[in-house]
Design a protein around this motif. Structure first.
Motif, PDB file in Angstrom:
ATOM      1  N   THR A 177       0.873  -1.168   0.000  1.00 57.70           N
ATOM      2  CA  THR A 177       0.000   0.000   0.000  1.00 57.70           C
ATOM      3  C   THR A 177       0.909   1.217   0.000  1.00 57.70           C
ATOM      4  O   THR A 177       2.127   1.080  -0.096  1.00 57.70           O
ATOM      5  CB  THR A 177      -0.967  -0.014   1.201  1.00 57.70           C
ATOM      6  OG1 THR A 177      -1.881   1.090   1.084  1.00 57.70           O
ATOM      7  CG2 THR A 177      -0.236   0.083   2.524  1.00 57.70           C
ATOM      8  N   ASP A 178       0.340   2.420   0.098  1.00 58.37           N
ATOM      9  CA  ASP A 178       1.217   3.592   0.082  1.00 58.37           C
ATOM     10  C   ASP A 178       1.778   3.867   1.474  1.00 58.37           C
ATOM     11  O   ASP A 178       1.312   3.321   2.476  1.00 58.37           O
ATOM     12  CB  ASP A 178       0.486   4.820  -0.473  1.00 58.37           C
ATOM     13  CG  ASP A 178      -0.654   5.291   0.409  1.00 58.37           C
ATOM     14  OD1 ASP A 178      -0.387   5.838   1.498  1.00 58.37           O
ATOM     15  OD2 ASP A 178      -1.817   5.142  -0.004  1.00 58.37           O
ATOM     16  N   GLY A 179       2.791   4.709   1.532  1.00 56.85           N
ATOM     17  CA  GLY A 179       3.522   4.929   2.773  1.00 56.85           C
ATOM     18  C   GLY A 179       2.690   5.523   3.889  1.00 56.85           C
ATOM     19  O   GLY A 179       2.926   5.219   5.066  1.00 56.85           O
ATOM     20  N   TYR A 180       1.728   6.371   3.570  1.00 57.00           N
ATOM     21  CA  TYR A 180       0.895   6.976   4.609  1.00 57.00           C
ATOM     22  C   TYR A 180      -0.066   5.949   5.210  1.00 57.00           C
ATOM     23  O   TYR A 180      -0.310   5.934   6.405  1.00 57.00           O
ATOM     24  CB  TYR A 180       0.102   8.149   4.027  1.00 57.00           C
ATOM     25  CG  TYR A 180       0.974   9.241   3.474  1.00 57.00           C
ATOM     26  CD1 TYR A 180       1.775  10.012   4.315  1.00 57.00           C
ATOM     27  CD2 TYR A 180       1.030   9.490   2.113  1.00 57.00           C
ATOM     28  CE1 TYR A 180       2.600  11.005   3.808  1.00 57.00           C
ATOM     29  CE2 TYR A 180       1.844  10.481   1.596  1.00 57.00           C
ATOM     30  CZ  TYR A 180       2.624  11.232   2.450  1.00 57.00           C
ATOM     31  OH  TYR A 180       3.443  12.211   1.951  1.00 57.00           O
ATOM     32  N   HIS A 181      -0.588   5.088   4.368  1.00 59.99           N
ATOM     33  CA  HIS A 181      -1.564   4.094   4.805  1.00 59.99           C
ATOM     34  C   HIS A 181      -0.913   2.904   5.497  1.00 59.99           C
ATOM     35  O   HIS A 181      -1.569   2.155   6.228  1.00 59.99           O
ATOM     36  CB  HIS A 181      -2.349   3.612   3.571  1.00 59.99           C
ATOM     37  CG  HIS A 181      -3.452   2.663   3.856  1.00 59.99           C
ATOM     38  ND1 HIS A 181      -3.674   1.526   3.107  1.00 59.99           N
ATOM     39  CD2 HIS A 181      -4.400   2.658   4.824  1.00 59.99           C
ATOM     40  CE1 HIS A 181      -4.703   0.878   3.586  1.00 59.99           C
ATOM     41  NE2 HIS A 181      -5.167   1.532   4.623  1.00 59.99           N
ATOM     42  N   MET A 182       0.398   2.734   5.309  1.00 54.20           N
ATOM     43  CA  MET A 182       1.078   1.511   5.725  1.00 54.20           C
ATOM     44  C   MET A 182       0.966   1.242   7.224  1.00 54.20           C
ATOM     45  O   MET A 182       0.683   0.108   7.643  1.00 54.20           O
ATOM     46  CB  MET A 182       2.544   1.563   5.319  1.00 54.20           C
ATOM     47  CG  MET A 182       3.306   0.270   5.549  1.00 54.20           C
ATOM     48  SD  MET A 182       2.732  -1.092   4.497  1.00 54.20           S
ATOM     49  CE  MET A 182       3.390  -0.575   2.900  1.00 54.20           C
ATOM     50  N   ALA A 183       1.196   2.258   8.060  1.00 53.51           N
ATOM     51  CA  ALA A 183       1.199   2.030   9.510  1.00 53.51           C
ATOM     52  C   ALA A 183      -0.172   1.551   9.985  1.00 53.51           C
ATOM     53  O   ALA A 183      -0.270   0.619  10.787  1.00 53.51           O
ATOM     54  CB  ALA A 183       1.594   3.306  10.242  1.00 53.51           C
ATOM     55  N   ARG A 184      -1.220   2.188   9.506  1.00 57.98           N
ATOM     56  CA  ARG A 184      -2.582   1.801   9.923  1.00 57.98           C
ATOM     57  C   ARG A 184      -2.913   0.403   9.416  1.00 57.98           C
ATOM     58  O   ARG A 184      -3.519  -0.403  10.136  1.00 57.98           O
ATOM     59  CB  ARG A 184      -3.571   2.831   9.387  1.00 57.98           C
ATOM     60  CG  ARG A 184      -4.995   2.639   9.858  1.00 57.98           C
ATOM     61  CD  ARG A 184      -5.790   3.934   9.715  1.00 57.98           C
ATOM     62  NE  ARG A 184      -5.837   4.419   8.350  1.00 57.98           N
ATOM     63  CZ  ARG A 184      -6.833   4.197   7.504  1.00 57.98           C
ATOM     64  NH1 ARG A 184      -7.874   3.455   7.886  1.00 57.98           N
ATOM     65  NH2 ARG A 184      -6.830   4.700   6.289  1.00 57.98           N
ATOM     66  N   ALA A 185      -2.509   0.098   8.177  1.00 59.23           N
ATOM     67  CA  ALA A 185      -2.790  -1.221   7.630  1.00 59.23           C
ATOM     68  C   ALA A 185      -2.018  -2.304   8.374  1.00 59.23           C
ATOM     69  O   ALA A 185      -2.577  -3.365   8.716  1.00 59.23           O
ATOM     70  CB  ALA A 185      -2.427  -1.242   6.142  1.00 59.23           C
ATOM     71  N   ARG A 186      -0.744  -2.063   8.642  1.00 58.72           N
ATOM     72  CA  ARG A 186       0.049  -3.057   9.368  1.00 58.72           C
ATOM     73  C   ARG A 186      -0.533  -3.309  10.765  1.00 58.72           C
ATOM     74  O   ARG A 186      -0.535  -4.442  11.250  1.00 58.72           O
ATOM     75  CB  ARG A 186       1.501  -2.604   9.482  1.00 58.72           C
ATOM     76  CG  ARG A 186       2.257  -2.539   8.163  1.00 58.72           C
ATOM     77  CD  ARG A 186       3.735  -2.314   8.404  1.00 58.72           C
ATOM     78  NE  ARG A 186       4.341  -3.514   8.977  1.00 58.72           N
ATOM     79  CZ  ARG A 186       5.431  -3.515   9.714  1.00 58.72           C
ATOM     80  NH1 ARG A 186       6.028  -2.363  10.024  1.00 58.72           N
ATOM     81  NH2 ARG A 186       5.925  -4.646  10.188  1.00 58.72           N
TER      82      ARG A 186
END
Length: 236
Positions: free
Chosen positions: A149-158
């Motif tokens: 996914t993109d870098g901004y969304h990554m933390a929430r997705a992980r």
């Protein structure tokens, strides 16, 4: 009393200066880069030991939205398209099963098939990040994945995947618009994306999504649909 007024004045001056600097940084790459850096430092929720020790066994691509072309046909938007391209590059370097998660999954699958990648697994029932993780974990036995996914969304997705027992190694897909010191409008679009993800992450921590359905609320056909060479048209 004079000392108190001095403290108030200094505090006001420092606060005002900080606000002005933050507002200015919104039009530069600084703000969005700082947000991504902080996101990378955030710890993940605890996971089973097998998730921590197992190597990645699949790619999971999260949809980023759809749009319409000039003929009013539904197509991948630039966010989803960049994620599909990133998945294709990673797959050609290291072939592993690819799980497509989100309502965009049929279109992602069609694009990947057209670019020589077969044997995809499509989960097209999820409507948000929480459901991406929940539905993937419910139907597919995964412990560790490469998450795209993109870098901004990554933390929430992980974080959502960790809550569902799946460890993830991030593979960041680029955003359609790049940061550029000479283009404030482009930087502002990154800043808006960063602010949105900050709010969404805090919401997930403080007040988890109430619209994240359980996997048994949707059909198994939606949750897990293999795709092969026969799949040539989008499934709406």
């Amino acid at each position: 009393m004079v000392k108190l007024f001095r403290i108030i004045n200094v505090t006001f001056l420092l606060g005002s200066t900080s606000v002005i600097l933050v507002l200015i940084s919104l039009f530069t790459p600084l703000f969005s880069q700082a947000v991504v850096y902080v996101f990378m430092l955030l710890p993940l929720p605890s996971m089973p030991s097998v998730a921590k020790s197992s190597p990645p066994t699949a790619y999971v691509v999260l949809g980023g939205g759809l749009t319409n072309d000039h003929d009013n046909q539904i197509i991948l938007n630039n966010y989803s398209l960049n994620r599909a391209r990133t998945a294709a590059t990673a797959y050609h370097d290291l072939p592993l099963p690819i799980v497509l998660s989100g309502a965009e999954a049929p279109w992602l699958g069609q694009w990947l098939i057209e670019h020589g990648i077969d044997g995809l697994i499509s989960e097209n029932a999820s409507m948000n990040t929480c459901e991406n993780a929940r539905f993937t974990a419910k139907r597919i036995p995964l412990h560790h994945v490469y998450l795209i996914t993109d870098g901004y969304h990554m933390a929430r997705a992980r974080r959502q995947f960790a809550l569902n027992g799946i460890n993830s190694t991030p593979i960041e897909a680029p955003l359609p618009v790049r940061r550029d010191w000479m283009k404030p409008a482009q930087n502002l679009s990154h800043s808006r994306r960063a602010v949105y993800e900050i709010a969404a992450y805090l919401r997930d921590v403080i007040r988890p999504q109430i619209d994240c359905r359980h996997a048994n609320d949707v059909t198994s056909e939606q949750l897990l649909t293999p795709r092969g060479n026969a799949a040539k048209t989008p499934v709406q």
